[in-house]
Design a protein around this motif. Sequence first.
Motif, PDB file in Angstrom:
ATOM      1  N   TRP A  11       0.735  -1.138  -0.097  1.00  0.00           N
ATOM      2  CA  TRP A  11      -0.138   0.064   0.137  1.00  0.00           C
ATOM      3  C   TRP A  11       0.682   1.193   0.058  1.00  0.00           C
ATOM      4  O   TRP A  11       0.471   2.157  -0.607  1.00  0.00           O
ATOM      5  CB  TRP A  11      -0.839  -0.035   1.264  1.00  0.00           C
ATOM      6  CG  TRP A  11      -1.964   1.043   1.398  1.00  0.00           C
ATOM      7  CD1 TRP A  11      -2.895   1.380   0.638  1.00  0.00           C
ATOM      8  CD2 TRP A  11      -1.894   2.161   2.347  1.00  0.00           C
ATOM      9  NE1 TRP A  11      -3.589   2.451   0.961  1.00  0.00           N
ATOM     10  CE2 TRP A  11      -2.942   3.001   2.340  1.00  0.00           C
ATOM     11  CE3 TRP A  11      -0.922   2.320   3.358  1.00  0.00           C
ATOM     12  CZ2 TRP A  11      -3.263   4.056   2.870  1.00  0.00           C
ATOM     13  CZ3 TRP A  11      -1.186   3.625   3.848  1.00  0.00           C
ATOM     14  CH2 TRP A  11      -2.262   4.198   3.946  1.00  0.00           C
ATOM     15  N   LEU A  12       2.080   1.127   0.738  1.00  0.00           N
ATOM     16  CA  LEU A  12       2.943   2.240   1.020  1.00  0.00           C
ATOM     17  C   LEU A  12       3.673   2.558  -0.679  1.00  0.00           C
ATOM     18  O   LEU A  12       3.869   3.596  -1.016  1.00  0.00           O
ATOM     19  CB  LEU A  12       3.871   2.216   2.076  1.00  0.00           C
ATOM     20  CG  LEU A  12       3.128   2.526   3.576  1.00  0.00           C
ATOM     21  CD1 LEU A  12       4.344   2.292   4.574  1.00  0.00           C
ATOM     22  CD2 LEU A  12       2.803   4.040   3.628  1.00  0.00           C
ATOM     23  N   LEU A  13       4.047   1.353  -1.130  1.00  0.00           N
ATOM     24  CA  LEU A  13       4.518   1.572  -2.442  1.00  0.00           C
ATOM     25  C   LEU A  13       3.835   2.233  -3.347  1.00  0.00           C
ATOM     26  O   LEU A  13       4.187   2.839  -4.269  1.00  0.00           O
ATOM     27  CB  LEU A  13       5.069   0.107  -2.854  1.00  0.00           C
ATOM     28  CG  LEU A  13       6.510  -0.429  -2.252  1.00  0.00           C
ATOM     29  CD1 LEU A  13       6.571  -1.850  -2.956  1.00  0.00           C
ATOM     30  CD2 LEU A  13       7.498   0.448  -2.428  1.00  0.00           C
ATOM     31  N   LYS A  14       2.482   1.721  -3.298  1.00  0.00           N
ATOM     32  CA  LYS A  14       1.555   2.230  -4.481  1.00  0.00           C
ATOM     33  C   LYS A  14       1.523   3.663  -3.960  1.00  0.00           C
ATOM     34  O   LYS A  14       1.411   4.367  -5.388  1.00  0.00           O
ATOM     35  CB  LYS A  14       0.107   1.544  -4.347  1.00  0.00           C
ATOM     36  CG  LYS A  14       0.260   0.084  -4.817  1.00  0.00           C
ATOM     37  CD  LYS A  14      -1.199  -0.419  -4.408  1.00  0.00           C
ATOM     38  CE  LYS A  14      -1.285  -1.840  -4.899  1.00  0.00           C
ATOM     39  NZ  LYS A  14      -2.514  -2.531  -4.720  1.00  0.00           N
ATOM     40  N   ILE A  15       1.323   4.211  -2.951  1.00  0.00           N
ATOM     41  CA  ILE A  15       1.118   5.738  -2.414  1.00  0.00           C
ATOM     42  C   ILE A  15       2.555   6.458  -3.289  1.00  0.00           C
ATOM     43  O   ILE A  15       2.415   7.372  -3.644  1.00  0.00           O
ATOM     44  CB  ILE A  15       1.095   5.783  -1.052  1.00  0.00           C
ATOM     45  CG1 ILE A  15      -0.337   5.332  -0.868  1.00  0.00           C
ATOM     46  CG2 ILE A  15       1.017   7.253  -0.770  1.00  0.00           C
ATOM     47  CD1 ILE A  15      -0.867   5.549   0.599  1.00  0.00           C
ATOM     48  N   LEU A  16       3.718   5.961  -2.832  1.00  0.00           N
ATOM     49  CA  LEU A  16       4.904   6.497  -3.205  1.00  0.00           C
ATOM     50  C   LEU A  16       5.062   6.413  -4.875  1.00  0.00           C
ATOM     51  O   LEU A  16       5.396   7.249  -5.204  1.00  0.00           O
ATOM     52  CB  LEU A  16       6.211   5.591  -2.728  1.00  0.00           C
ATOM     53  CG  LEU A  16       7.562   5.995  -2.966  1.00  0.00           C
ATOM     54  CD1 LEU A  16       7.650   7.355  -2.268  1.00  0.00           C
ATOM     55  CD2 LEU A  16       8.480   5.340  -2.404  1.00  0.00           C
ATOM     56  N   LEU A  20       5.553   9.674  -6.833  1.00  0.00           N
ATOM     57  CA  LEU A  20       6.420  10.028  -7.958  1.00  0.00           C
ATOM     58  C   LEU A  20       5.917  10.288  -9.277  1.00  0.00           C
ATOM     59  O   LEU A  20       6.557  11.187  -9.992  1.00  0.00           O
ATOM     60  CB  LEU A  20       7.211   8.875  -7.807  1.00  0.00           C
ATOM     61  CG  LEU A  20       8.277   8.753  -6.554  1.00  0.00           C
ATOM     62  CD1 LEU A  20       9.164   7.573  -6.510  1.00  0.00           C
ATOM     63  CD2 LEU A  20       9.241  10.123  -6.281  1.00  0.00           C
ATOM     64  N   ALA A  21       4.859   9.479  -9.690  1.00  0.00           N
ATOM     65  CA  ALA A  21       4.377   9.752 -11.031  1.00  0.00           C
ATOM     66  C   ALA A  21       3.850  11.252 -11.061  1.00  0.00           C
ATOM     67  O   ALA A  21       3.959  11.931 -12.172  1.00  0.00           O
ATOM     68  CB  ALA A  21       3.314   8.659 -11.223  1.00  0.00           C
ATOM     69  N   LEU A  22       3.296  11.527  -9.992  1.00  0.00           N
ATOM     70  CA  LEU A  22       2.651  12.880 -10.279  1.00  0.00           C
ATOM     71  C   LEU A  22       3.712  14.031 -10.331  1.00  0.00           C
ATOM     72  O   LEU A  22       3.504  15.170 -11.127  1.00  0.00           O
ATOM     73  CB  LEU A  22       1.636  13.096  -9.079  1.00  0.00           C
ATOM     74  CG  LEU A  22       0.963  14.538  -8.731  1.00  0.00           C
ATOM     75  CD1 LEU A  22       0.003  14.747  -9.752  1.00  0.00           C
ATOM     76  CD2 LEU A  22       0.411  14.469  -7.449  1.00  0.00           C
ATOM     77  N   LEU A  23       4.619  13.820  -9.536  1.00  0.00           N
ATOM     78  CA  LEU A  23       5.721  14.761  -9.283  1.00  0.00           C
ATOM     79  C   LEU A  23       6.555  14.829 -10.548  1.00  0.00           C
ATOM     80  O   LEU A  23       6.707  15.888 -11.298  1.00  0.00           O
ATOM     81  CB  LEU A  23       6.722  14.246  -8.372  1.00  0.00           C
ATOM     82  CG  LEU A  23       7.691  14.993  -7.829  1.00  0.00           C
ATOM     83  CD1 LEU A  23       6.790  16.281  -6.885  1.00  0.00           C
ATOM     84  CD2 LEU A  23       8.675  14.614  -6.719  1.00  0.00           C
TER      85      LEU A  23
END
Length: 54
Positions: A11-16, A20-23
Motif C-alpha cells: 500500500w505504501l509502495l503504491k502511494i509512493l 513520484l508519477a505525479l511529481l
Amino acid sequence: MNEIATGMFFWLLKILGAYLALLVVLTFILSRWKKKSKQETEEISQSRQKRSKK
C-alpha cells in the motif's frame, strides 16, 4: 501479522509510486510551460525591436 505488514508495505509502495508519477508529470508540465513562456517573451521582444526599427 506478516500478511498485514506485507499489505501495508505494498500500500505504501503504491502511494509512493503515485506520488513520484505525479511529481514527474508536474515537472514535465512546468518545464514545457516555462519554455513556452520564454519563447513568447522572446517573440514579444523581437516584435518590439522590429517596430522600433521602422
